[in-house]
Write an enzyme that holds these catalytic residues in place. Structure first.
Site, PDB file in Angstrom:
ATOM      1  N   HIS A 116       1.161  -1.058  -0.195  1.00  0.00           N
ATOM      2  CA  HIS A 116       0.072   0.119   0.368  1.00  0.00           C
ATOM      3  C   HIS A 116       0.889   1.357   0.281  1.00  0.00           C
ATOM      4  CE1 HIS A 116      -3.140   3.131   1.434  1.00  0.00           C
ATOM      5  NE2 HIS A 116      -3.654   2.066   1.192  1.00  0.00           N
TER       6      HIS A 116
ATOM      7  N   GLU B 289       0.571   3.753   1.034  1.00  0.00           N
ATOM      8  CA  GLU B 289       1.146   5.056   2.877  1.00  0.00           C
ATOM      9  C   GLU B 289       2.236   3.861   3.746  1.00  0.00           C
ATOM     10  OE1 GLU B 289      -2.517   4.869   5.645  1.00  0.00           O
ATOM     11  OE2 GLU B 289      -0.954   4.854   7.045  1.00  0.00           O
TER      12      GLU B 289
END
Lengths: 280, 280
Positions: A120, A122
């Site tokens: 991901h 993030e």
């Protein structure tokens, strides 16, 4: 059939802030999708000329570059600075927090453990701030083989479930002399999850509106599925099927933190239309 | 009937060390019971002239004072020093650890939370090292009314159950920005508890040998009760009742960290006698 919208749902502070920044920086280039909602990024493109380019070295020098809400790796930031881009930082402040924690805790000699999905964006941005290789685990199974130091600092991807975070924390507390636990799950995620849980317990059909690649939307969907067997994840109103609603009495609706209100409104309108046209 | 002694049971490192110190300091005065086992402190008195005096200001100046395994409050230490006592520190090193953590963490501005019984001498000693008033909670119910800072440091009484410690940690992680969790439950406690749990699952009678005022013995007893309805806590062999063993097939025995082997041996001998005399 009664239709109820979850008390807390949809856009969070970080997403609202990012969209405002994008709207006020026409023709900006975002470093990957600004948020995980294709319909909204498409709206930003058609209305404000906001385009997406993940290959930072290809962005012309001096461009107006908008950092996606999920943040970008530290070295990518340096690449942008070196190419003298005009940087508009739309990184969600809830993501900046674990970035800083990773940096300072690894500086102090702590082993960093990130509870999140290594793929991901993030998590990629957060882990890049650790000065020593962090351990990233999306599930408990990914931890046991990891070599742990005596002193560990734990952060979470902002959109994870708190119960799963607890499990990771327990595992570490059992094995390490000191565990510094930073609860970096963002409030909006937590509030949306609590509302979804409550609503899905009292619904016989749940509609979750949001991007299929949105982590927080996926978590909402998983929570709803646990409570209500007839749960559906859709990105837009046209995915709804009238037969889902046959014989149903209570329809709950929730939406991920990157789902704009106009999509939620369209979904609600279509369900209302089913009711009034007696399709359901 | 089969008799099985728990794989890990009885004396821990800190207790062994304290008894050795007492035995090599004849006629010393301990600051309260050296360990929570009356039969053993009685043995130390009759054989080595070790007496107990909790009223530190009454101990004659220049005496040989042995600090109990549970430690004493910081100001009591100062009292002893001021009265020029010869101090023999038998504080368990596993207790010194949370004392130091409380001191340094409160110095750094953390709110100290101690999971333990406020009336227990160990907790009294540990909490005295915090520079600001600590929160002490023996159960979850004692926490909600407590005012919590953003940054909290959590330690445990050395003899508590890890599962209960996790619950306290979860509560804090949910509410505080940072929780520094120091797992100060001592290894011996943990190992004795795990062995007791395993053995009691496979026994139809469990005998727990230890002081009724011993925290770790009480925890062992509670663990055994959860797994085996016929669990008994005794301090000495003469408390055993032959009828407890009628129709039983598997007898498990465990003992607290302050229970000397000679008491355990006497308990086992008496049970063996029941068997050979066919009283059971």
């Amino acid at each position: 059939m009664k239709i109820t919208l979850a008390k807390r749902h949809g856009f969070c502070f970080g997403v609202k802030r990012a969209i405002k920044l994008a709207e006020s920086n026409e023709n900006g280039i975002t470093t990957g999708p600004l948020i995980h909602n294709q319909l909204e990024t498409e709206r930003l493109r058609s209305k404000y000329g906001i385009t997406i380019n993940e290959r930072l070295e290809q962005i012309p020098e001096g461009s107006r570059v908008i950092i996606r809400t999920h943040g970008i790796p530290k070295h990518d930031f340096k690449t942008l600075e070196a190419r003298q881009q005009i940087i508009i930082d739309a990184t969600c402040p809830f993501v900046t927090k674990p970035q800083k924690i990773c940096e300072s805790m690894s500086e102090e000699g702590y082993q960093i453990v990130i509870f999140g999905d290594i793929e991901h964006p993030e998590v990629k941005s957060v882990m890049s701030y650790a000065l020593t290789p962090p351990i990233v685990a999306a599930t408990m199974d990914e931890l046991p083989s990891a070599k742990l130091k005596e002193r560990v600092a734990l952060v979470s991807q902002t959109t994870k479930k708190i119960e799963d975070f607890f499990k990771i924390a327990e595992y570490l507390i059992m094995r390490c002399a000191e565990v510094r636990v930073f609860n970096t799950i963002c409030n909006a995620t937590f509030d949306n999850q609590e509302s979804a849980k409550h609503l899905s317990q009292n619904s016989d059909i749940m509609i979750v509106v949001g991007g299929r690649n949105s982590s927080n939307t996926k978590q909402l969907f998983s929570i709803c599925q646990e409570q209500c067997a007839a749960s559906y994840l859709i990105e837009a109103a046209n995915e709804l099927q009238p037969e889902w609603f046959f014989d149903k009495e209570a329809c709950g609706i929730t939406a991920g933190a990157s789902t704009p209100q106009w999509i939620i409104d369209a979904v609600m309108e279509r369900i209302q239309n089913y009711l009034s046209s007696k399709e359901v």
